[in-house]
Design a protein around this motif. Structure first.
Motif, PDB file in Angstrom:
ATOM      1  N   ASP A 124      58.817  42.059  -1.526  1.00 28.63           N
ATOM      2  CA  ASP A 124      59.592  43.237  -1.123  1.00 28.63           C
ATOM      3  C   ASP A 124      58.921  43.963   0.040  1.00 28.63           C
ATOM      4  O   ASP A 124      59.590  44.382   0.996  1.00 28.63           O
ATOM      5  N   LEU A 125      57.607  44.126  -0.027  1.00 28.23           N
ATOM      6  CA  LEU A 125      56.892  44.814   1.051  1.00 28.23           C
ATOM      7  C   LEU A 125      56.937  44.009   2.332  1.00 28.23           C
ATOM      8  O   LEU A 125      57.088  44.572   3.426  1.00 28.23           O
ATOM      9  N   ALA A 126      56.834  42.686   2.231  1.00 27.13           N
ATOM     10  CA  ALA A 126      56.921  41.838   3.420  1.00 27.13           C
ATOM     11  C   ALA A 126      58.295  41.955   4.062  1.00 27.13           C
ATOM     12  O   ALA A 126      58.417  41.983   5.299  1.00 27.13           O
ATOM     13  N   THR A 127      59.323  42.058   3.247  1.00 26.17           N
ATOM     14  CA  THR A 127      60.677  42.216   3.790  1.00 26.17           C
ATOM     15  C   THR A 127      60.793  43.531   4.557  1.00 26.17           C
ATOM     16  O   THR A 127      61.373  43.585   5.653  1.00 26.17           O
ATOM     17  N   VAL A 128      60.213  44.609   4.004  1.00 23.29           N
ATOM     18  CA  VAL A 128      60.249  45.906   4.680  1.00 23.29           C
ATOM     19  C   VAL A 128      59.518  45.839   6.021  1.00 23.29           C
ATOM     20  O   VAL A 128      59.999  46.367   7.037  1.00 23.29           O
ATOM     21  N   LEU A 129      58.359  45.223   6.031  1.00 29.95           N
ATOM     22  CA  LEU A 129      57.581  45.139   7.262  1.00 29.95           C
ATOM     23  C   LEU A 129      58.315  44.330   8.335  1.00 29.95           C
ATOM     24  O   LEU A 129      58.341  44.706   9.514  1.00 29.95           O
ATOM     25  N   LEU A 130      58.946  43.210   7.939  1.00 26.87           N
ATOM     26  CA  LEU A 130      59.675  42.399   8.904  1.00 26.87           C
ATOM     27  C   LEU A 130      60.891  43.151   9.443  1.00 26.87           C
ATOM     28  O   LEU A 130      61.229  43.032  10.634  1.00 26.87           O
ATOM     29  N   GLU A 131      61.520  43.921   8.606  1.00 31.74           N
ATOM     30  CA  GLU A 131      62.668  44.704   9.068  1.00 31.74           C
ATOM     31  C   GLU A 131      62.253  45.822  10.022  1.00 31.74           C
ATOM     32  O   GLU A 131      63.064  46.249  10.859  1.00 31.74           O
TER      33      GLU A 131
END
Length: 491
Positions: free
Chosen positions: A117-124
């Motif tokens: 979930d955190l990786a998705t936020v960072l990529l976004e």
């Protein structure tokens, strides 16, 4: 149990004795001392002195104006997988690509800890999917090595580089932890058209690009030993990564062989640490210091990645010592100055000069003596001719081979037409073999007298007249103590 706390010196003496006790006894002694310490503290806290000290306001150890750097708070929140706090920082304008001292980004940390979930936020929010740390690892390297299949798929969807090469020359599929991750990466590579040739080209793209950049710097004449803020030079980078062609290009263009970074590392330290065999041999060939120490007194041998590197360094050190010994034993060639004064004529001492003069005088005297002997040989020919006439011309073959066969009449006639030769003895030289010369001259005089006798030279009156008193006799040289060392002259 004592009523007072022990002084420092007393405790030291007691500790010296306690060290020899067995472990159970020491543990029992430590608990007893701890109880005594707590009991004394409890008594002291009830006193007026303790109340006055505890009533003082404490200094605030964390003032309100203390703040941490953005990369620290972002990475700390990412390590705790606090998605809300990370979103708050990103909304405040914190850069998602901030790194720590090792070059790790928040996305790297998420791929290590499997925080999807955190990786998705960072990529976004614009995190770089191909960010690299100091060892050239991308987030895909980290997810593949840790075996996180979901994160691998997430990174591939956002355009992760499948053929990115780390400092060890490895691609993500080569360090995949599980077969599922390996299969996912291989399918993605086939889908994108990466065959063996494309993989090899991608593997060599890094060193080829650096080689091109170094050649461009050489063409512009720019220095090749400049360092960054950490003291790292181009040779450090090329040696640590095993870029042999780049290292050779730098060394041939006179880049510094042993530059040191901020930690005291030379390029040889990096090559030994990362196991770059060819680079180590190349650096040693150009004279790198094999005994250089870092800031923590570590040599390249101590930093060697495996036993083979250690053996290679020892072998190179032995060769270097042997080459140095050969150079010392080789005689140095004498060099001369390019000016005319560097090629001066050899000068001799007075003794040597006098020795050479005496030798020249002696040789000259021998030459004159030989000429005089040849002159007296004509008289001998006359005598031999007379003897031949007397014997009826029956001279032995040995005599004919030694003496001339001309008639005595012709020779006497020839001598009568030529002026007599007289050797002036006013400046004679010292004869070395006076005894032998006197004996030969006396024998020759006897032969001449016998030849000129009337009984011997019958019918040869005309020939005898040629050798008359009017012709001065030949005078041989004699020793003169007063004029020894002078040359004889011809009148």
């Amino acid at each position: 149990m004592g009523d007072r706390l022990l002084e420092h010196e007393e405790l030291l003496r007691e500790l010296a004795a306690v060290q020899d006790w067995p472990l159970p006894k020491r543990m029992k002694w430590a608990k007893r001392r701890r109880k005594e310490q707590f009991r004394h503290w409890k008594r002291w806290i009830e006193t007026d002195e303790a109340q006055s000290k505890c009533a003082r306001p404490r200094k605030n150890s964390n003032p309100p104006d203390l703040k941490f750097a953005s990369e620290i708070v972002l990475l700390e929140a990412s390590a705790r997988n606090d998605v809300d706090e990370v979103i708050a920082f990103l909304d405040e304008g914190v850069d998602p690509n901030l790194t720590n001292i090792d070059g790790l980004t928040a996305l790297h940390q998420c791929c290590i800890d499997n925080c999807v979930d955190l990786a998705t936020v960072l990529l976004e929010h614009g995190a770089n999917v191909n960010a690299r740390d100091i060892e050239m690892w991308t987030p895909l390297h980290a997810a593949s090595r840790c075996g996180h299949l979901v994160l691998v798929r997430l990174l591939l969807e956002h355009g992760a580089d499948l053929v990115a090469v780390n400092s060890d020359g490895q691609m993500p599929y080569e360090i995949a932890e599980t077969s599922a991750v390996l299969l996912e990466l291989q399918e993605a590579m086939e889908k994108n058209g990466f065959d063996d040739g494309a993989i090899e080209d991608a593997r060599n793209s890094g060193p080829l690009q650096m080689l091109s950049d170094v050649k461009e710097l050489c063409d512009r004449g720019e220095p090749l030993s400049l360092a960054d803020a950490h003291g790292v030079t181009l040779l450090h980078i090329a040696a640590s990564n095993g870029y042999t062609q780049v290292v050779e290009c730098l060394l041939t263009n006179e880049a510094a062989i042993d530059p040191r970074d901020r930690d005291g590392w030379t390029p040889l330290h990096g090559a030994a640490c990362w196991g770059q065999y060819e680079v180590i041999e190349l650096l040693a060939e150009y004279g790198a210091d094999l005994d250089a120490v870092t800031g923590t007194d570590e040599t390249p041998t101590m930093l060697a990645s495996d036993q083979n590197i250690t053996l290679l360094l020892h072998d190179l050190k032995t060769r270097q010592l042997e080459r140095s010994a050969r150079n010392k034993s080789r005689p140095r060639s004498r060099t001369f100055s390019s000016s005319s004064r560097g090629h001066s004529v050899k000068r001799d001492s007075v003794n040597k000069k006098s020795h050479f003069s005496k030798r020249d005088i002696a040789e000259e005297g021998k030459q004159f003596k030989a000429d005089a002997d040849s002159t007296t040989g004509d008289v001998d020919d006359v005598v031999i001719g007379s003897l031949d006439d007397e014997n009826g011309g029956n001279a032995s073959e040995s005599e004919q081979s030694v003496f001339s066969t001309d008639s005595a009449e012709k020779k006497a006639l020839r001598r009568s037409k030529s002026p007599p030769i007289l050797i002036k003895t006013s400046d004679p030289i010292q004869e070395e073999t006076e005894g032998e010369n006197n004996g030969s001259m006396a024998q020759r005089d006897n032969v001449v007298q016998a030849a000129l006798a009337p009984s011997t030279l019958e019918g040869q009156d005309s020939k005898a007249e040629l050798v008359s008193k009017e012709t001065p006799p030949l005078r041989r040289r004699h020793r003169s103590e007063n004029t020894s060392g002078k040359c004889c002259t011809i009148l």
